[in-house]
Design a protein around this motif. Sequence first.
Motif, PDB file in Angstrom:
ATOM      1  N   ASP A 306      24.197  40.493  24.345  1.00  0.00           N
ATOM      2  CA  ASP A 306      24.126  39.129  24.873  1.00  0.00           C
ATOM      3  C   ASP A 306      24.369  38.082  23.787  1.00  0.00           C
ATOM      4  OD1 ASP A 306      23.369  40.080  27.407  1.00  0.00           O
ATOM      5  OD2 ASP A 306      21.232  40.022  26.901  1.00  0.00           O
ATOM      6  N   LEU A 307      24.375  38.519  22.529  1.00  0.00           N
ATOM      7  CA  LEU A 307      24.382  37.598  21.403  1.00  0.00           C
ATOM      8  C   LEU A 307      25.632  37.751  20.547  1.00  0.00           C
ATOM      9  CD1 LEU A 307      20.686  38.217  20.314  1.00  0.00           C
ATOM     10  CD2 LEU A 307      21.534  36.274  21.648  1.00  0.00           C
ATOM     11  N   THR A 308      25.984  36.677  19.872  1.00  0.00           N
ATOM     12  CA  THR A 308      27.062  36.726  18.893  1.00  0.00           C
ATOM     13  C   THR A 308      26.474  37.009  17.508  1.00  0.00           C
ATOM     14  OG1 THR A 308      26.897  34.354  18.473  1.00  0.00           O
ATOM     15  CG2 THR A 308      28.434  35.057  20.187  1.00  0.00           C
ATOM     16  N   SER A 309      27.331  37.398  16.580  1.00  0.00           N
ATOM     17  CA  SER A 309      26.902  37.736  15.220  1.00  0.00           C
ATOM     18  C   SER A 309      27.263  36.614  14.246  1.00  0.00           C
ATOM     19  CB  SER A 309      27.586  39.028  14.778  1.00  0.00           C
ATOM     20  OG  SER A 309      28.986  38.802  14.627  1.00  0.00           O
ATOM     21  N   VAL A 310      26.781  36.752  13.013  1.00  0.00           N
ATOM     22  CA  VAL A 310      27.176  35.819  11.963  1.00  0.00           C
ATOM     23  C   VAL A 310      28.689  35.838  11.780  1.00  0.00           C
ATOM     24  CG1 VAL A 310      27.072  35.384   9.479  1.00  0.00           C
ATOM     25  CG2 VAL A 310      24.974  35.862  10.741  1.00  0.00           C
ATOM     26  N   LYS A 311      29.272  37.030  11.799  1.00  0.00           N
ATOM     27  CA  LYS A 311      30.732  37.126  11.661  1.00  0.00           C
ATOM     28  C   LYS A 311      31.439  36.390  12.794  1.00  0.00           C
ATOM     29  CE  LYS A 311      31.218  41.457   9.079  1.00  0.00           C
ATOM     30  NZ  LYS A 311      31.772  42.830   9.118  1.00  0.00           N
ATOM     31  N   ASP A 312      30.881  36.459  13.995  1.00  0.00           N
ATOM     32  CA  ASP A 312      31.458  35.709  15.114  1.00  0.00           C
ATOM     33  C   ASP A 312      31.401  34.211  14.821  1.00  0.00           C
ATOM     34  OD1 ASP A 312      31.954  37.986  16.693  1.00  0.00           O
ATOM     35  OD2 ASP A 312      29.915  37.955  17.496  1.00  0.00           O
ATOM     36  N   GLY A 313      30.280  33.777  14.238  1.00  0.00           N
ATOM     37  CA  GLY A 313      30.148  32.377  13.872  1.00  0.00           C
ATOM     38  C   GLY A 313      31.194  31.958  12.849  1.00  0.00           C
ATOM     39  N   TYR A 314      31.415  32.808  11.856  1.00  0.00           N
ATOM     40  CA  TYR A 314      32.441  32.521  10.842  1.00  0.00           C
ATOM     41  C   TYR A 314      33.833  32.453  11.470  1.00  0.00           C
ATOM     42  CZ  TYR A 314      29.054  33.927   7.165  1.00  0.00           C
ATOM     43  OH  TYR A 314      27.968  34.038   6.328  1.00  0.00           O
ATOM     44  N   SER A 315      34.099  33.353  12.395  1.00  0.00           N
ATOM     45  CA  SER A 315      35.464  33.510  12.900  1.00  0.00           C
ATOM     46  C   SER A 315      35.958  32.316  13.712  1.00  0.00           C
ATOM     47  CB  SER A 315      35.568  34.795  13.750  1.00  0.00           C
ATOM     48  OG  SER A 315      34.793  34.669  14.929  1.00  0.00           O
ATOM     49  N   VAL A 316      35.048  31.512  14.247  1.00  0.00           N
ATOM     50  CA  VAL A 316      35.476  30.360  15.053  1.00  0.00           C
ATOM     51  C   VAL A 316      35.512  29.071  14.231  1.00  0.00           C
ATOM     52  CG1 VAL A 316      34.622  31.375  17.193  1.00  0.00           C
ATOM     53  CG2 VAL A 316      33.106  29.896  15.860  1.00  0.00           C
ATOM     54  N   MET A 317      35.251  29.164  12.941  1.00  0.00           N
ATOM     55  CA  MET A 317      35.231  27.974  12.085  1.00  0.00           C
ATOM     56  C   MET A 317      36.590  27.750  11.434  1.00  0.00           C
ATOM     57  SD  MET A 317      31.460  28.707  10.457  1.00  0.00           S
ATOM     58  CE  MET A 317      31.418  27.301   9.365  1.00  0.00           C
ATOM     59  N   ASP A 318      36.913  26.474  11.181  1.00  0.00           N
ATOM     60  CA  ASP A 318      38.200  26.104  10.602  1.00  0.00           C
ATOM     61  C   ASP A 318      38.100  26.097   9.080  1.00  0.00           C
ATOM     62  OD1 ASP A 318      40.648  25.090   9.923  1.00  0.00           O
ATOM     63  OD2 ASP A 318      40.422  23.174  10.979  1.00  0.00           O
ATOM     64  N   TRP A 319      38.312  27.257   8.468  1.00  0.00           N
ATOM     65  CA  TRP A 319      38.127  27.355   7.028  1.00  0.00           C
ATOM     66  C   TRP A 319      39.230  26.656   6.245  1.00  0.00           C
ATOM     67  CZ3 TRP A 319      33.517  28.180   5.651  1.00  0.00           C
ATOM     68  CH2 TRP A 319      32.669  28.942   6.464  1.00  0.00           C
ATOM     69  N   LYS A 320      40.397  26.453   6.843  1.00  0.00           N
ATOM     70  CA  LYS A 320      41.457  25.698   6.149  1.00  0.00           C
ATOM     71  C   LYS A 320      41.017  24.257   5.891  1.00  0.00           C
ATOM     72  CE  LYS A 320      45.464  28.313   7.820  1.00  0.00           C
ATOM     73  NZ  LYS A 320      46.743  28.231   8.592  1.00  0.00           N
ATOM     74  N   ALA A 321      40.251  23.708   6.828  1.00  0.00           N
ATOM     75  CA  ALA A 321      39.775  22.337   6.674  1.00  0.00           C
ATOM     76  C   ALA A 321      38.551  22.268   5.765  1.00  0.00           C
ATOM     77  CB  ALA A 321      39.448  21.736   8.033  1.00  0.00           C
ATOM     78  N   LEU A 322      37.765  23.345   5.721  1.00  0.00           N
ATOM     79  CA  LEU A 322      36.495  23.320   5.004  1.00  0.00           C
ATOM     80  C   LEU A 322      36.641  23.660   3.517  1.00  0.00           C
ATOM     81  CD1 LEU A 322      34.268  25.070   7.683  1.00  0.00           C
ATOM     82  CD2 LEU A 322      34.041  22.709   6.908  1.00  0.00           C
ATOM     83  N   LEU A 323      37.670  24.439   3.162  1.00  0.00           N
ATOM     84  CA  LEU A 323      37.792  24.908   1.770  1.00  0.00           C
ATOM     85  C   LEU A 323      38.745  24.041   0.962  1.00  0.00           C
ATOM     86  CD1 LEU A 323      37.946  28.756   2.383  1.00  0.00           C
ATOM     87  CD2 LEU A 323      35.974  27.402   1.680  1.00  0.00           C
TER      88      LEU A 323
END
Length: 323
Positions: A306-323
């Motif tokens: 029923d739950l998402t993981s930390v990796k799932d949380g990372y995967s939906v983030m825009d790292w090109k904009a954040l780094l």
Amino acid sequence: MAKLLTVVGATGTQGLSLINAALEDGSYKIRGLTRNPNSEKAAALAKRGVELVKADINDEHSLIKAFEGSHAVFAITDFFEPFVAHGPEKAIEIEVAQGINMAKAASKTATLEHYIWSTLPNGKKLTDGKYIVPHFEGKNRIDDYIRSDKALLAKTTFFWISWYGNNFAYPIFTPNFLKTANAYIQLSPARPDTPIKAIGDPHKNIGVFALAILKQPHLTLRPQGRFVLAHSEETTAGKLLSDWSEVTGKPSKYVQTSLEDFSAVWPGFGMEMGIMMAMWSEVRDRSWSGEEGLLTREELGIKESDLTSVKDGYSVMDWKALL
């Protein structure tokens, strides 16, 4: 007739996550409280059938009116807005006043059956006063106020939400590239093997837990003042970073530093969040403890699927904009 669920901070991460879960469930009429009902986020909720009400948690009378007719209330405070403006001591003072305003308004709501208060463990108690984490401390004082109101306590579930899976979006936790290391470096005052309980993607998982709390009052209200720990996985400070590398494909190194040096690199927030990390490093598996009868995912009947993981949380983030 559907019962009325009122959500404080309707457009924020926690409030919106609960609203999304409750809308999908369909068992509640939902009222969302916000300072700006004309914002884009509020307008989007209104289109989905949420009643948007303007309310100010600094004003008890505003809250009494906003809570009127509610069967359940989800309450949250934001420590970090006053922290940025005024520093930790004043932020605690403001947060405590806001939390007590909500508790008083809830106590005066004749229809109220369930009060969910989003709080955090008592680090001061866990460490015999060695570590006082300001964004924990204010909430703990509000906990004490709720305990002093026996009628409200009987309707209250204290809700602990663990490490957000998207915390790396905040500059203090975002890995930074260092040319000489040819890797993204993350500084921390915590040992890399520090146990971390994580909620995965908070936009999804917080609502799953909050809805389970509401739908099982026989568990979450008895005996009075039950505590619920929301986490989807057990990890460590170091694994949070290695998982990030796996998702992003970026090489990384975890570098433990002193609390003082961490604070020097990140003025203000370095001490605030560093105290928490240092405490977790020392207290370890007791970090989310200190209360009797703590309910977890298993007791609430929430499945891992029923739950998402930390990796799932990372995967939906825009790292090109954040780094």
